[in-house]
Design a protein around this motif. Structure first.
Motif, PDB file in Angstrom:
ATOM      1  N   UNK A  64       8.089   6.446   7.674  1.00 54.07           N
ATOM      2  CA  UNK A  64       6.956   7.323   7.932  1.00 54.07           C
ATOM      3  C   UNK A  64       7.185   8.730   7.415  1.00 54.07           C
ATOM      4  N   UNK A  65       8.178   8.879   6.552  1.00 55.75           N
ATOM      5  CA  UNK A  65       8.411  10.171   5.950  1.00 55.75           C
ATOM      6  C   UNK A  65       9.160  11.102   6.879  1.00 55.75           C
ATOM      7  N   UNK A 107       4.568   7.074  -0.191  1.00 52.32           N
ATOM      8  CA  UNK A 107       4.681   5.887   0.651  1.00 52.32           C
ATOM      9  C   UNK A 107       3.770   4.757   0.248  1.00 52.32           C
ATOM     10  N   UNK A 108       3.962   3.638   0.908  1.00 49.61           N
ATOM     11  CA  UNK A 108       3.069   2.500   0.701  1.00 49.61           C
ATOM     12  C   UNK A 108       1.702   2.835   1.281  1.00 49.61           C
ATOM     13  N   UNK A 118     -10.866   1.993   1.658  1.00 50.01           N
ATOM     14  CA  UNK A 118     -10.201   3.226   2.064  1.00 50.01           C
ATOM     15  C   UNK A 118      -8.700   3.014   2.023  1.00 50.01           C
ATOM     16  N   UNK A 119      -7.988   4.087   1.725  1.00 49.49           N
ATOM     17  CA  UNK A 119      -6.527   4.070   1.706  1.00 49.49           C
ATOM     18  C   UNK A 119      -6.025   4.697   3.000  1.00 49.49           C
ATOM     19  N   UNK A 120      -5.143   3.999   3.686  1.00 48.38           N
ATOM     20  CA  UNK A 120      -4.606   4.506   4.952  1.00 48.38           C
ATOM     21  C   UNK A 120      -3.188   5.004   4.748  1.00 48.38           C
ATOM     22  N   UNK A 121      -2.926   6.217   5.187  1.00 49.50           N
ATOM     23  CA  UNK A 121      -1.581   6.778   5.173  1.00 49.50           C
ATOM     24  C   UNK A 121      -0.972   6.542   6.553  1.00 49.50           C
ATOM     25  N   UNK A 122       0.158   5.866   6.587  1.00 47.79           N
ATOM     26  CA  UNK A 122       0.789   5.528   7.858  1.00 47.79           C
ATOM     27  C   UNK A 122       1.545   6.744   8.403  1.00 47.79           C
ATOM     28  N   UNK A 123       1.190   7.170   9.609  1.00 44.01           N
ATOM     29  CA  UNK A 123       1.806   8.338  10.231  1.00 44.01           C
ATOM     30  C   UNK A 123       2.183   8.018  11.669  1.00 44.01           C
TER      31      UNK A 123
END
Length: 811
Positions: free
Chosen positions: A97-98, A713-714, A765-770
């Motif tokens: 998750x960065x 990230x993915x 939509x593109x989801x950024x995992x946080x």
């Protein structure tokens, strides 16, 4: 360098800790982890401490209740902690998750008016990343607090306090108990209320009142009922007593906290009747603690934003109640149950339409009490029977039956089993919309299943072996059909594919069950809680009887109900998600607008956002017939500016019963806000513009992304606004996914054989995992036109181009 000063407005995200992460930075929305103190006395000014992630530069706090104001005093960064870095269970995430967002502590000066209403108040913080999830605290009476000072589990170590007070602590370890020492006068009556229930405490408190010799004088909470939250005790003798707080299951954790008010104060718990006719005035009796014989004249005018309800905080000679009571505002004529109508012979005659206010009396001699009402209906006349009880705070778990004039049950359908399988792997509760079955051979979407006494319907078959079957649901609550109710089911329970036939149908036995359904209902399904709801068609002219009872056979003053007999009144309500969209500068996010369709309403609903600030734009959407949601796109110009969050206002328009109807999403929520955040970490493009396929067919969709802000990230891909029985095909456990080294992906859309022909816009939509619970999905600006055609028609597959810049499909 202090990371609090690395933010560049609308151009670069808040800086994160410099740790070697292969996927780089990602923009994480603000996160609230804790609020201290959990309650503040009205008429005071106190400092509130809010801990969380990415709260740097918090500038504003917004509350949803009048009489509460706040001012951010300071924000400081805290050192990283392992349990925050690794997650609440202390184990690493399987997804990178960065870098960990900075931990921050925000100090807020909160001023609460002396006239502010006691109870929960919600808030959001505002910073350059947008608005936070909702936080919550309690507005308390002007009592002192008695803290949980360990050790305090023996009479010798008990914390001595003086009433009135608020007992504040937590049962933090298994077997822990907290003791408080008090002194009372003979005949003194003390009211207790645990406000922590309103804050999400996981404690199931058992409150014991002990004499000086530690014998139990009274105990509350052993039955896990409402008495655990609020109760009163009259002390027969003066002296020293102890209040013991423990957990019902003898567990312990930091979320097992309590805030137990103890003193003499009015507390309204229920009312009778449970509602008032619109425009009329009725006398309502309030029940609770320290209310006396309180009766008030209440006019049937719904509160702004509630449409069919009003909230009353009754005022007594000793002041306003510390709690509110919700009352229904009905449209039908109202009358009171006679109370003597406890058998078929004494059934009370009523005329449709009507709302009956009544109570199920305490069982006499162990025999459950039922109420009967007699009415007339014409052949083919459609009526709705609706109970409003549990939704208004009643203890009643209703069960209703429609009988003929002689008291016989009315058969409504014959259910014949045609195929058998079983539930496997685990027990299943009464809500979850997916189940694991032994075999899906011979099953298809749209088939009805009989499980126990429940009839549900297949939505999607397992996409792969060792996966669940999806059942039709609303809001993650499984839907039951033909008057049946969702039930909990044990593993190995038989599951039957069934066919629905007219009442009285006869068949040659096939070795599988043949079930008769009758005009009855226990739980009405999604939106009705434990209240009954049934749509009835009279089979002949004549008299009928409706019978209501508590499903468990209980009764008493707390078992009140409103039973309405009426014609269907098709209508709808709306909700929106997310309720606090943080819109990226120069980017686009998706909003989901969901409708609750009432009384068979199935007309299209046009949804749109109103009152957008300058620089913000939104698409419109339609919730089509047979569907319950649509997607709207909300975007902000690259140069947009927003001095303060703007109200989020979503309107839905439709025609129902020949009339134009307008409803707004979540009208009671005062913290629906649009805020601006920096540019998105990823920009998505739908390379495919038109998708054509026939029922039972497949077509490909291509998407591409551009990563920004150092994000590597993915990216999970979301496909939104798909019509029923159209889905991404064979995408595995992770769904459609762009891995760290990918910037485009082609995936397959499948229309099941039972899919209905339709043309509608879908969105990717593109989801950024946080680490945040808030939505972090960024939509392609242009939609995809999906065309599902009947089998046998010529289709052209996937096409590029063909959609205009404003998102309209070609004519």
């Amino acid at each position: 360098m202090n990371r609090l000063f690395l933010f560049v407005a609308l151009a670069a995200p808040l800086a994160a800790e410099k740790i070697d992460h292969p996927t780089g930075y990602r923009t994480t929305p603000p996160i609230i982890n804790s609020v201290t103190p959990r309650g503040i006395s009205r008429g005071t000014t106190a400092e509130l401490t809010i801990d969380g992630l990415n709260l740097a530069k918090a500038s504003t706090i917004l509350f949803d209740k009048a009489g509460v104001k706040g001012r951010v005093l300071r924000v400081k960064e805290l050192p990283d902690l392992p349990e925050v870095r690794l997650g609440s269970n202390g184990t690493p995430s399987t997804v990178d998750l960065g870098p960990l967002p900075p931990r921050n502590r925000v100090a807020v000066e909160v001023e609460i008016s002396p006239e502010a209403e006691i109870g929960p108040v919600n808030f959001r913080l505002v910073n350059p990343l947008g608005t936070s999830p909702e936080g919550r605290l309690l507005i308390e009476p002007y009592y002192g607090e008695s803290p949980d000072r360990e050790p305090n589990n023996t009479p010798e170590s008990a914390f001595e306090t003086f009433l009135p007070t608020i007992l504040v602590g937590e049962i933090s370890r298994p077997g822990d108990v907290d003791l408080y020492k008090i002194k009372v006068n003979a005949g003194e009556r003390i009211v207790f209320e645990n406000g922590a229930v309103e804050l999400g405490s996981t404690l199931e408190p058992v409150i014991s009142i002990l004499a000086g010799n530690q014998s139990v004088v009274a105990e509350f909470g052993r039955n896990r009922g409402r008495a655990t939250q609020s109760f009163a005790h009259t002390f027969a003798e003066a002296g020293t007593y102890y209040i013991r707080v423990s957990d019902y299951e003898q567990g312990g954790r930091s979320s097992h906290f309590y805030r137990l008010k103890a003193g003499t104060f009015p507390l309204a718990l229920s009312a009778f009747p449970l509602g008032v006719q619109k425009g009329a005035t009725a006398e309502v009796a309030f029940r609770g603690l320290e209310l006396g014989d309180l009766k008030l004249k209440i006019k049937g005018v719904a509160d702004a934003g509630r449409e069919d309800a009003l909230v009353v905080r009754p005022v007594t000679p000793d002041g306003a109640s510390f709690s509110e009571v919700r009352l229904a505002v009905g449209r039908e004529p109202e009358l009171m149950s006679a109370g003597t109508n406890t058998s078929l012979a004494t059934a009370q005659p009523v005329t449709v339409p009507v709302t009956i206010n009544g109570r199920i009396a305490t069982p006499a001699g162990g025999v459950p009490v039922e109420n009967y009402f007699r009415f007339r209906a014409s052949k083919g006349q459609e009526l709705v029977f609706e109970v409003n009880a549990r939704r208004l705070g009643s203890e009643l778990d209703s069960f209703i039956e429609v009988l003929d004039a002689k008291g016989n049950r009315i058969e409504t359908a014959t259910v014949r089993a045609a195929l058998e399988t079983t539930l496997v792997l685990r027990d299943h509760d009464s809500a979850q919309p997916n189940m694991r079955i032994q075999s899906d051979v011979g099953l298809a979407p749209g088939d009805y299943l009989l499980i126990g006494n429940e009839i549900c319907r297949i939505d999607v078959l397992p996409p792969q072996p060792d996966d669940d079957i999806d059942l039709e649901a609303f809001g993650r609550q499984r839907i039951a059909y033909f008057g049946t109710s969702p039930e909990a089911h044990p593993v190995d329970r038989p599951v039957y594919k069934v066919q629905i036939h007219p009442p009285g149908a006869q068949f040659t036995p096939n070795g599988l069950p043949l079930v008769r359904l009758y005009a009855q209902n226990d739980d009405g399904g999604p939106g009705y809680d434990k209240d009954s709801y049934y749509r009835f068609t009279a089979p002949a002219d004549g008299e009928y009887v409706v019978r209501i009872r508590d499903v468990g056979g209980f009764g008493g003053d707390d078992y009140a109900y409103r039973l309405t007999l009426r014609a269907a009144r098709p209508d709808f309500r709306l909700s929106v998600n997310p309720r606090n969209p943080n819109v990226p500068s120069g980017g686009t996010i998706p909003l989901t607008v969901t409708t609750f369709r009432m009384d068979g309403f199935d007309e299209p609903i046009e949804a749109e956002l109103e009152g957008l600030p300058a620089g913000f734009h939104a698409s419109k959407g339609t919730i089509a017939r047979g569907q319950v949601s649509t997607t709207l796109l909300l975007s902000a110009d690259a140069g947009a500016k927003l001095e303060a969050p703007a109200a989020l206002k979503v309107a839905g328009r439709a025609r129902a019963g020949g009339e134009a109807r307008v409803h707004y999403a979540d009208p009671e929520d005062k913290l629906k806000l649009i805020a601006l955040m920096p540019k998105p970490d990823v920009v998505m493009t739908a390379e495919t513009k038109v998708v054509e396929l026939e029922a039972g067919g497949k077509a490909e969709v291509k998407v591409a992304i551009v990563r920004q802000n150092g994000f590597g990230g993915r990216v999970p891909v979301e496909v939104r606004n798909l019509p029923p029985r159209v889905r991404p095909f064979n995408v595995g456990l992770n769904g459609v996914l762009l891995n760290e080294d990918e910037s485009e992906r082609t995936f397959t859309i499948e229309a099941l054989p039972s899919a209905t022909p339709v043309e509608q816009l879908i969105y990717v939509a593109a989801r950024v995992e946080t680490r945040s619970p808030l939505q972090t999905s960024y939509a392609a600006e242009q939609p995809i036109l999906l065309k599902v055609k009947p089998r046998g028609m010529e289709v052209t597959g996937s096409l590029a181009g063909g959609i205009s810049s404003d998102g309209r499909a070609p004519k």
